[in-house]
Write a protein that holds these residues in place. Structure first.
Motif, PDB file in Angstrom:
ATOM      1  N   SER A 239     -48.213 -46.585 -33.073  1.00  0.00           N
ATOM      2  CA  SER A 239     -48.751 -46.795 -31.739  1.00  0.00           C
ATOM      3  C   SER A 239     -49.953 -47.726 -31.849  1.00  0.00           C
ATOM      4  CB  SER A 239     -49.150 -45.459 -31.096  1.00  0.00           C
ATOM      5  OG  SER A 239     -49.550 -45.660 -29.751  1.00  0.00           O
ATOM      6  N   ARG A 240     -50.558 -47.970 -30.727  1.00  0.00           N
ATOM      7  CA  ARG A 240     -51.749 -48.822 -30.678  1.00  0.00           C
ATOM      8  C   ARG A 240     -52.973 -47.958 -30.409  1.00  0.00           C
ATOM      9  NH1 ARG A 240     -52.230 -54.602 -27.533  1.00  0.00           N
ATOM     10  NH2 ARG A 240     -54.472 -54.926 -27.754  1.00  0.00           N
ATOM     11  N   LEU A 241     -53.997 -48.115 -31.224  1.00  0.00           N
ATOM     12  CA  LEU A 241     -55.216 -47.339 -31.067  1.00  0.00           C
ATOM     13  C   LEU A 241     -56.018 -47.907 -29.901  1.00  0.00           C
ATOM     14  CD1 LEU A 241     -57.088 -45.106 -32.130  1.00  0.00           C
ATOM     15  CD2 LEU A 241     -58.098 -46.817 -33.670  1.00  0.00           C
ATOM     16  N   PRO A 242     -56.278 -47.109 -28.860  1.00  0.00           N
ATOM     17  CA  PRO A 242     -57.036 -47.622 -27.708  1.00  0.00           C
ATOM     18  C   PRO A 242     -58.429 -48.082 -28.109  1.00  0.00           C
ATOM     19  CG  PRO A 242     -55.963 -45.539 -27.172  1.00  0.00           C
ATOM     20  CD  PRO A 242     -55.830 -45.716 -28.650  1.00  0.00           C
ATOM     21  N   ALA A 243     -58.907 -49.119 -27.448  1.00  0.00           N
ATOM     22  CA  ALA A 243     -60.235 -49.665 -27.750  1.00  0.00           C
ATOM     23  C   ALA A 243     -61.347 -48.696 -27.367  1.00  0.00           C
ATOM     24  CB  ALA A 243     -60.424 -50.995 -27.019  1.00  0.00           C
ATOM     25  N   THR A 244     -61.008 -47.652 -26.600  1.00  0.00           N
ATOM     26  CA  THR A 244     -62.028 -46.675 -26.206  1.00  0.00           C
ATOM     27  C   THR A 244     -62.462 -45.794 -27.372  1.00  0.00           C
ATOM     28  OG1 THR A 244     -60.220 -45.232 -25.467  1.00  0.00           O
ATOM     29  CG2 THR A 244     -61.313 -46.573 -23.795  1.00  0.00           C
ATOM     30  N   PHE A 245     -61.711 -45.773 -28.457  1.00  0.00           N
ATOM     31  CA  PHE A 245     -62.085 -45.000 -29.636  1.00  0.00           C
ATOM     32  C   PHE A 245     -63.073 -45.806 -30.476  1.00  0.00           C
ATOM     33  CE2 PHE A 245     -58.317 -42.801 -28.372  1.00  0.00           C
ATOM     34  CZ  PHE A 245     -58.424 -41.511 -28.886  1.00  0.00           C
ATOM     35  N   ASN A 246     -64.144 -45.159 -30.923  1.00  0.00           N
ATOM     36  CA  ASN A 246     -65.133 -45.828 -31.776  1.00  0.00           C
ATOM     37  C   ASN A 246     -64.515 -46.320 -33.073  1.00  0.00           C
ATOM     38  OD1 ASN A 246     -67.194 -45.375 -29.926  1.00  0.00           O
ATOM     39  ND2 ASN A 246     -67.775 -43.413 -30.850  1.00  0.00           N
ATOM     40  N   GLU A 247     -63.521 -45.581 -33.563  1.00  0.00           N
ATOM     41  CA  GLU A 247     -62.873 -45.964 -34.815  1.00  0.00           C
ATOM     42  C   GLU A 247     -62.149 -47.302 -34.687  1.00  0.00           C
ATOM     43  OE1 GLU A 247     -62.397 -43.648 -38.259  1.00  0.00           O
ATOM     44  OE2 GLU A 247     -64.187 -44.513 -37.371  1.00  0.00           O
ATOM     45  N   CYS A 248     -61.732 -47.657 -33.477  1.00  0.00           N
ATOM     46  CA  CYS A 248     -61.067 -48.944 -33.266  1.00  0.00           C
ATOM     47  C   CYS A 248     -62.042 -50.082 -33.532  1.00  0.00           C
ATOM     48  CB  CYS A 248     -60.517 -49.025 -31.840  1.00  0.00           C
ATOM     49  SG  CYS A 248     -59.655 -50.572 -31.467  1.00  0.00           S
TER      50      CYS A 248
END
Length: 556
Positions: A239-248
């Motif tokens: 999947s694609r990691l949302p940009a809202t996650f700090n880890e992204c």
């Protein structure tokens, strides 16, 4: 040569529909539905659905004109038996829709998909999931409906209209094997969670063991509950990691700082349209931790930068420049009586540029001061003292902006697929290539939203919307099976086929095929049929790729 009685002669334009019928028979469409649907009417539920599928894929008339459509067709050739067109009167079709709804549209489509998996040896190792909204006009205020037609997040960008959702699960060249209608206000995150709990059972029907396939979905999959559900059910995902996650952001910053990219090149099979170049990709693999669990993270940089992100960067740089300009204006308008003070102020001014993606170049200029009055003619003017001013110039910090723009062209793929899975190596490029196949579902949604077809499913009962929805999925299933068969044949034989404008192609589409059989006329006298003219060479090419005999045009 067949001798025909011209008085009893009929001429029918069958087009590509005999090919569609052949593929419908390949998945035992009529027999499967008749076996699953209890119908006390003389009208066969399977034949009715077959008729609706043929009508759908004819590209000419909406479903509510079924009787009119078959009044001009050879029903024995297309349906396998002669059928009185009165059978397809609206009230008869409506009663069949009700009986099919009672039998369960999901059960019926799942069985037909299972038939397709077996008949066409579909590869179910990777499965793609997505949803779309279908907007409708009208009130649709029903009591206890099978799904709720209401307002929700509109993917059609029509928030003013009510809608319902369609979810789809596809394998091997975008072939749908699961599809359903859902409430108009359903959340993709919730739908993903529900599917994660049942997907292993669905795949088991197709002979796939739990954990033996890869689930591909968009960023709505990435929630705490969904990741937990995937872990509990042993499901591997991409999947694609949302940009809202700090880890992204952290993963992208790490990739940009390391600057150790793996060049993948282009993934596009067909050339990009117009003068736009195909996107080129570079990858950097790392790991991220979400909710206490480590996952593979593939940072992907695309040469086709996200324009919205770059505009956001431009706005950021403009704002930073505007802020610095105000500071510079204030500093350069001040006169200093001490050179040391001016130099100290210049250093402080230059420091304002740090972290703002700009640099402030400064210099201290000495300016003489003269006494009052006009000097004597030809006399040298002698300064009585000196003042000091700062001169400054704001310039972009190229070294700071470059990583910012590089990061803007990046996104992060998240996966729990091990590097070695099911006897093969899964590298970063493999994960990206599989994720890019998600585009196929978007094409499928485009098929479902064809205006002629969609306008025909706005019926009086919600349950009668669900059944035509199943018809669309069955039509899409057959459409993709035809396309898959043609492309597989071309790949296996390392050849091309005559496409648009008589150009050779390795990527034929089902729609392309339909255009090749326009105005295919069949002459009929009694039980005898004959093509009005021999099939052209390009038509025979397509029949060979489809693995269909020319007899489908003359044999019921």
């Amino acid at each position: 040569m067949l001798n025909l009685d011209t008085d009893a002669l009929t001429i029918t334009d069958v087009g590509h529909l005999p090919i569609v019928k052949h593929y419908a028979n390949s998945i035992n469409l009529v027999g499967t539905i008749d076996a699953m649907v209890q119908n006390e009417m003389h009208t066969s539920a399977g034949l009715t659905i077959m008729a609706m599928v043929l009508d759908t894929l004819s590209g000419r008339s909406p479903l509510y004109r079924l009787q009119r459509f078959f009044s001009e067709k050879d029903t024995e050739l297309l349906l396998g038996q002669a059928v009185d067109t009165a059978t397809f009167a609206d009230h008869n079709v409506a009663r069949v829709l009700d009986s099919i709804y009672d039998a369960g549209t999901g059960r019926i489509f799942s069985q037909l998909a299972q038939n397709a998996v077996g008949a066409f040896a579909l590869d179910t190792a990777c499965a793609h999931y997505d949803t779309t909204s279908i907007s409708v006009f009208g009130d649709y205020d029903r009591i206890d409906p099978p799904f709720n037609i209401t307002y929700g997040h509109s993917k059609d960008k029509r928030p003013d209209l009510k809608q319902f959702m369609v979810e789809m699960f596809c394998v091997d060249r975008d072939v749908p094997i699961i599809g359903a209608t859902r409430d108009g206000n359903s959340s993709d995150k919730t739908l993903n969670n529900e599917l994660l709990g049942s997907i292993s059972k669905h795949m088991a029907r197709h002979g796939i063991d739990p954990g033996a396939f890869i689930y591909v979905a968009d960023s709505a999959l990435i929630t705490h509950d969904n990741l937990k559900g995937a872990e509990q059910n042993g499901i591997h995902f991409i999947s694609r990691l949302p940009a809202t996650f700090n880890e992204c952001a952290r993963a992208i910053e790490q990739a940009v700082a390391a600057d150790q990219w793996t060049d993948v090149g282009t993934l596009a099979i067909t050339p990009a349209p117009g003068k736009r170049p195909s996107a080129r990709y570079r990858l950097f693999e790392t790991a991220v931790t979400l909710y206490g669990t480590d996952h593979r993270a593939i940072v992907v940089h695309s040469s086709a930068h996200d324009k919205r992100r770059h505009k956001r960067i431009e706005r950021l740089l403009e704002e930073k420049h505007r802020q610095l300009s105000a500071i510079v204006k204030d500093a350069t308008g001040t006169e200093y009586f001490c050179q040391a003070d001016a130099r100290q102020a210049a250093e402080q001014l230059a420091a304002h540029g740090r972290g703002s993606y700009h640099r402030i170049r400064t210099d201290v200029v000495q300016r003489p001061k003269f006494g009052r009055g006009r000097p004597a003619k030809n006399a040298e003017r002698t300064p009585v003292g000196y003042g000091y001013q700062i001169q400054a110039e704001i310039v972009p910090d190229v070294e700071a902006i470059a990583p910012l723009k590089l990061g803007a062209g990046c996104f992060v793929l998240l996966s729990n697929v091990p590097t070695t899975f099911q006897g093969r190596l899964w590298t970063g490029p493999d994960l990206l290539a599989q994720y890019k196949e998600q585009y196929g579902i978007e094409k499928n949604f485009g098929f479902l939203k064809d205006p002629v077809i969609v306008n025909s499913i706005f019926l009086k009962k919600n349950e009668r919307i669900e059944v035509p929805g199943m018809v669309l999925l069955i039509s899409l299933l057959i459409w993709r099976l035809m396309e898959r068969t043609m492309r597989q044949h071309i790949e296996q034989n390392n050849q091309t086929i005559t496409g648009w404008d008589n150009r050779q192609t390795t990527r034929p589409t089902s729609f392309m095929m339909t255009t090749k059989f326009t105005n295919t006329l069949v002459l009929t006298v009694g039980k005898q049929r004959k093509l009005a003219r021999p099939l052209r060479a390009e038509q025979l090419e397509f029949l060979a790729a489809l693995k269909v005999s020319s007899e489908v045009f003359t044999s019921p």
